[in-house]
Design a protein around this motif. Structure first.
Motif, short mmCIF file in Angstrom:
data_model
loop_
_atom_site.label_atom_id
_atom_site.label_comp_id
_atom_site.label_asym_id
_atom_site.label_seq_id
_atom_site.Cartn_x
_atom_site.Cartn_y
_atom_site.Cartn_z
N ARG A 52 -29.09 -28.87 -10.14
CA ARG A 52 -28.34 -27.64 -10.40
C ARG A 52 -26.86 -27.93 -10.60
NH1 ARG A 52 -29.47 -22.22 -9.99
NH2 ARG A 52 -27.64 -20.92 -9.64
N ASP A 53 -26.28 -27.23 -11.56
CA ASP A 53 -24.84 -27.29 -11.78
C ASP A 53 -24.20 -26.03 -11.22
OD1 ASP A 53 -23.44 -29.40 -12.76
OD2 ASP A 53 -24.28 -29.20 -14.78
N GLY A 54 -22.88 -25.98 -11.18
CA GLY A 54 -22.23 -24.76 -10.71
C GLY A 54 -22.12 -24.80 -9.19
N ASP A 55 -22.39 -23.64 -8.57
CA ASP A 55 -22.20 -23.56 -7.13
C ASP A 55 -23.47 -23.04 -6.48
OD1 ASP A 55 -20.66 -23.84 -4.86
OD2 ASP A 55 -20.08 -21.72 -4.86
N SER A 56 -23.87 -23.65 -5.41
CA SER A 56 -25.02 -23.18 -4.62
C SER A 56 -25.02 -24.02 -3.35
CB SER A 56 -26.34 -23.37 -5.39
OG SER A 56 -26.79 -24.70 -5.28
N PRO A 57 -25.76 -23.60 -2.34
CA PRO A 57 -25.74 -24.37 -1.08
C PRO A 57 -26.10 -25.85 -1.30
CG PRO A 57 -26.87 -22.27 -0.76
CD PRO A 57 -26.56 -22.36 -2.22
N MET A 58 -27.13 -26.11 -2.07
CA MET A 58 -27.55 -27.50 -2.28
C MET A 58 -26.53 -28.27 -3.12
SD MET A 58 -30.20 -28.08 -0.60
CE MET A 58 -29.86 -26.84 0.62
N VAL A 59 -25.93 -27.57 -4.09
CA VAL A 59 -24.92 -28.23 -4.93
C VAL A 59 -23.73 -28.64 -4.08
CG1 VAL A 59 -23.33 -27.90 -6.88
CG2 VAL A 59 -25.68 -27.05 -7.02
N MET A 103 -39.12 -28.60 -0.94
CA MET A 103 -39.25 -29.19 -2.28
C MET A 103 -38.36 -28.46 -3.28
SD MET A 103 -42.57 -30.06 -4.63
CE MET A 103 -43.68 -30.57 -3.35
N SER A 104 -38.34 -27.13 -3.15
CA SER A 104 -37.52 -26.34 -4.06
C SER A 104 -36.04 -26.72 -3.92
CB SER A 104 -37.76 -24.86 -3.73
OG SER A 104 -36.92 -24.07 -4.47
N GLU A 105 -35.61 -26.93 -2.67
CA GLU A 105 -34.20 -27.29 -2.46
C GLU A 105 -33.87 -28.69 -2.96
OE1 GLU A 105 -33.04 -24.33 1.24
OE2 GLU A 105 -33.40 -26.43 1.70
N TRP A 106 -34.86 -29.57 -2.96
CA TRP A 106 -34.63 -30.93 -3.48
C TRP A 106 -34.34 -30.85 -4.99
CZ3 TRP A 106 -38.63 -35.53 -2.78
CH2 TRP A 106 -37.94 -36.75 -2.87
N VAL A 107 -35.12 -30.01 -5.67
CA VAL A 107 -34.89 -29.83 -7.12
C VAL A 107 -33.49 -29.26 -7.34
CG1 VAL A 107 -35.66 -28.63 -9.20
CG2 VAL A 107 -37.35 -29.54 -7.60
N GLU A 108 -33.13 -28.28 -6.52
CA GLU A 108 -31.80 -27.66 -6.65
C GLU A 108 -30.70 -28.71 -6.40
OE1 GLU A 108 -31.31 -24.13 -4.17
OE2 GLU A 108 -29.16 -24.49 -4.05
N TYR A 109 -30.86 -29.50 -5.35
CA TYR A 109 -29.88 -30.53 -4.98
C TYR A 109 -29.68 -31.50 -6.14
CZ TYR A 109 -27.74 -34.21 -2.03
OH TYR A 109 -26.89 -35.16 -1.48
N LEU A 110 -30.78 -31.87 -6.77
CA LEU A 110 -30.70 -32.88 -7.83
C LEU A 110 -30.18 -32.33 -9.15
CD1 LEU A 110 -34.08 -34.66 -7.10
CD2 LEU A 110 -31.93 -35.89 -7.42
N THR A 150 -32.15 -40.39 -1.90
CA THR A 150 -32.03 -39.76 -3.22
C THR A 150 -30.91 -40.37 -4.07
OG1 THR A 150 -32.89 -37.68 -2.36
CG2 THR A 150 -31.53 -37.54 -4.34
N HIS A 151 -29.72 -40.54 -3.49
CA HIS A 151 -28.60 -41.07 -4.29
C HIS A 151 -28.87 -42.51 -4.72
CE1 HIS A 151 -25.53 -37.79 -3.57
NE2 HIS A 151 -26.51 -37.47 -2.74
N GLU A 152 -29.48 -43.28 -3.82
CA GLU A 152 -29.76 -44.68 -4.14
C GLU A 152 -30.82 -44.76 -5.25
OE1 GLU A 152 -29.59 -43.44 -1.04
OE2 GLU A 152 -27.79 -44.44 -0.27
N PHE A 153 -31.82 -43.88 -5.17
CA PHE A 153 -32.85 -43.88 -6.20
C PHE A 153 -32.27 -43.50 -7.56
CE2 PHE A 153 -36.02 -41.32 -8.64
CZ PHE A 153 -36.80 -42.38 -9.07
N MET A 154 -31.43 -42.48 -7.57
CA MET A 154 -30.86 -42.06 -8.85
C MET A 154 -29.95 -43.16 -9.41
SD MET A 154 -32.43 -39.30 -9.30
CE MET A 154 -31.67 -38.63 -10.76
N GLN A 175 -23.74 -29.36 -0.96
CA GLN A 175 -24.16 -30.51 -0.12
C GLN A 175 -24.14 -31.80 -0.95
OE1 GLN A 175 -27.89 -29.68 1.84
NE2 GLN A 175 -27.68 -31.45 3.19
N ARG A 176 -24.62 -31.72 -2.17
CA ARG A 176 -24.64 -32.91 -3.04
C ARG A 176 -23.22 -33.40 -3.29
NH1 ARG A 176 -26.43 -31.02 -8.16
NH2 ARG A 176 -24.26 -31.00 -8.86
N LYS A 177 -22.34 -32.44 -3.59
CA LYS A 177 -20.95 -32.81 -3.88
C LYS A 177 -20.30 -33.43 -2.65
CE LYS A 177 -20.22 -29.67 -7.72
NZ LYS A 177 -19.57 -28.48 -8.26
N ALA A 178 -20.60 -32.86 -1.47
CA ALA A 178 -20.04 -33.43 -0.23
C ALA A 178 -20.53 -34.86 -0.03
CB ALA A 178 -20.44 -32.55 0.95
N ASN A 179 -21.70 -35.18 -0.58
CA ASN A 179 -22.25 -36.54 -0.47
C ASN A 179 -21.82 -37.43 -1.63
OD1 ASN A 179 -23.54 -36.15 1.99
ND2 ASN A 179 -25.37 -35.29 1.01
#
Ligand code: AHR
Length: 506
Positions: free
Chosen positions: A147-154, A138-145, A110-114, A156-160
């Motif tokens: 979503r702003d603010g705070d959430s489990p997927m966010v 699929m829903s969590e992928w959209v959230e990961y990519l 995901t990060h490489e594609f973006m 994880q994204r920030k940690a990456n």
């Protein structure tokens, strides 16, 4: 004497805008498109930005690529995005069972594609996994990519390593669900598409344009099932917003089934049959449009041709599952013809994606591992045509109809053309598909006065001509002489040629 082709263009009668997304691209985890094409890895001796090959990006930037579809294709329905995030050395290995049965190390995720989209200046079009994935995934992928603010997927994204949400405008709900995406029946997939779409959220300002996996060629029953799934004839004909677009796929070959004919060693019959098949996409689009019109007369749902292009035998000595093929002047003429047809359907057709960008099927670029890079004849059509992106379409009338070539009893128009206008610039594209007859083309421009015109032409001594590392410009555009008299633009179009003329209006 050379026959003349007359064509009239009213430059003051602009039609629907040609969506720039008709010039979209497709990059799948297939053969050498991602690995060995875009991605060489950070340790490569080849110049790269974070693992992405620099010369590939530079060449593609000249095309103004509007969007890039990823990670498949058939691969999308066996891809699990969580395997492609985090430190690369920790990512699990999987087998790419669709394409070559080779190991996929998930180093391009995901990060490489973006990052690739950012380098290209292209909008991401992410294709989710319906066939072997879950709604939650699929829903969590959209959230990961997105979503702003705070959430489990966010978190994880920030940690990456990525703080900010990305913008993802386009989302595919599976791929070829009638085949590699799960062998579903149309109504069953239509229900799945509604279910998945329900959980593909718009986070913050990110508005997803959700695209349901559509038909192959003219499978109209598939399109009808999807239209029924969103239509709401009892509520003012306004479609329900589960998904905003419906795709279809259309591959060109020489009439005898895909991968039959050789990419460079073909005869005149195979050439003409290829053009007949390419031209037939016009009938196919009209048929899909008619079905869509009956459920959505206002034209709210968009039609998306998210895989198109030629499909030939693979290059000798390459893995048959890698779909690597050479690209000749014939391929370029197919591209030009498709764009003329796409422009004429600009009202409903909102996106198209060539399959595929690098080293697979009808590619823009061929690379080797030693740093060789070849721009294909198809690349040049995309570059010559880029001025049509977001321009108002203009009708091109050939009075009395075009001269035709008889191919097994079917008439092929010898000359096809399309035109558009952006501000005071008009861009005209024209292809002469005949193998033996040149024509003098006479464009009669009405409704504006011409102050200057510049022409370019792409041709070669034979349609089998192609580019290689040793001979990279065997097929490359050169200047075309255009004579301007009394609003007429006159130019010679030799056999098997594609030309563009850019006109400044006074
Ligand atoms: O582009 C190659 C393949 O063709 C895609 O993965 C699939 O969607 C189609 O059948």
């Amino acid at each position: 004497s050379t026959p003349t082709t007359r064509a009239v263009i009213n430059v003051d009668l602009g039609g629907p805008v040609i969506n720039r997304h008709l010039y979209g691209h497709f990059a799948e985890h297939l053969g050498r498109c991602i690995y060995g094409g875009f991605w060489v890895g950070e340790d490569s001796e080849l110049p790269n930005v974070g693992g992405i090959r620099t010369d590939v990006v530079e060449a593609l930037r000249a095309l103004n690529i509007p969007n890039l579809r990823w990670p498949g294709g058939c691969f999308a329905d066996e891809y699990h995005w969580q395997d492609g995030i985090g430190p690369r050395q920790d990512r699990p290995i999987m087998v790419n069972t669709h394409w070559g049965n080779v190991e996929e190390n998930n180093h391009f995720g995901t990060h490489e594609f973006m990052a690739l989209c950012e380098l290209l200046g292209a909008d991401p079009y992410v294709n989710g996994n319906v066939g072997s994935g879950t709604v939650r995934e699929m829903s969590e992928w959209v959230e990961y990519l997105t979503r702003d603010g705070d959430s489990p997927m966010v978190r994880q994204r920030k940690a990456n390593g990525r703080e900010k949400a990305w913008r993802v405008p386009f989302w595919g709900i599976g791929n070829e669900a009638w085949g590699c995406g799960g062998n579903m029946r149309p109504e069953a997939y239509a229900d799945e598409a509604r279910r998945f779409a329900t959980f593909l959220r718009d986070h913050g300002d990110n508005k997803l344009y959700r695209i349901a996996a559509g038909a192959n060629d003219d499978n109209l029953a598939w399109t009808e099932a999807l239209m029924k799934a969103v239509s709401c004839l009892g509520c003012g004909n306004k479609p329900r917003g589960f998904f905003q677009g419906i795709s279809f796929h259309y591959y060109t070959h020489d009439g005898d089934g895909i991968h039959r004919s050789h990419a460079t060693d073909f005869d005149d019959t195979q050439y003409y049959r290829t053009m007949i098949k390419a031209a037939d996409i016009d009938r196919v689009i009209k048929a899909h449009r008619a079905v869509m019109d009956s459920y959505d007369p206002a034209g709210v749902v968009g039609l998306v041709c998210d895989e198109w292009g030629t499909w030939w035998q693979v290059d000798e000595g390459t893995n048959p599952g890698f779909l690597q093929q050479q690209n000749t002047l014939r391929d370029a003429l197919v591209a030009g013809l498709h764009f003329d047809i796409f422009h004429s359907h600009a009202e409903r057709l909102i996106m198209a994606n060539i399959a595929q960008t690098v080293n697979v099927l009808q590619s823009m670029i061929l690379t080797d591992d030693q740093g060789g890079l070849v721009l294909t004849p198809t690349y040049h059509v995309f570059e010559m045509n880029k001025g049509h992106q977001d321009a108002a379409s203009l009708a091109v009338h050939q009075p009395g109809g075009p001269a035709t070539i008889d191919v097994d009893g079917t008439a092929l128009a010898q000359v096809t053309a399309s035109a558009s206008r952006k501000g005071d610039t008009v861009l005209i594209s024209a292809g002469n598909l005949s193998l033996d007859s040149g024509t003098m083309i006479d464009f009669d421009l009405r409704g504006g006065s011409v102050s200057a015109a510049r022409g370019r032409i792409l041709t070669a001594d034979r349609p089998q001509a192609h580019n290689t590392v040793a001979e990279p410009t065997a097929v490359a555009p050169v200047e075309l002489e255009v004579r301007v008299t009394d609003g007429h633009l006159i130019a010679d179009l030799p056999p098997h040629s594609f030309a563009t003329i850019e006109v400044d209006l006074a």
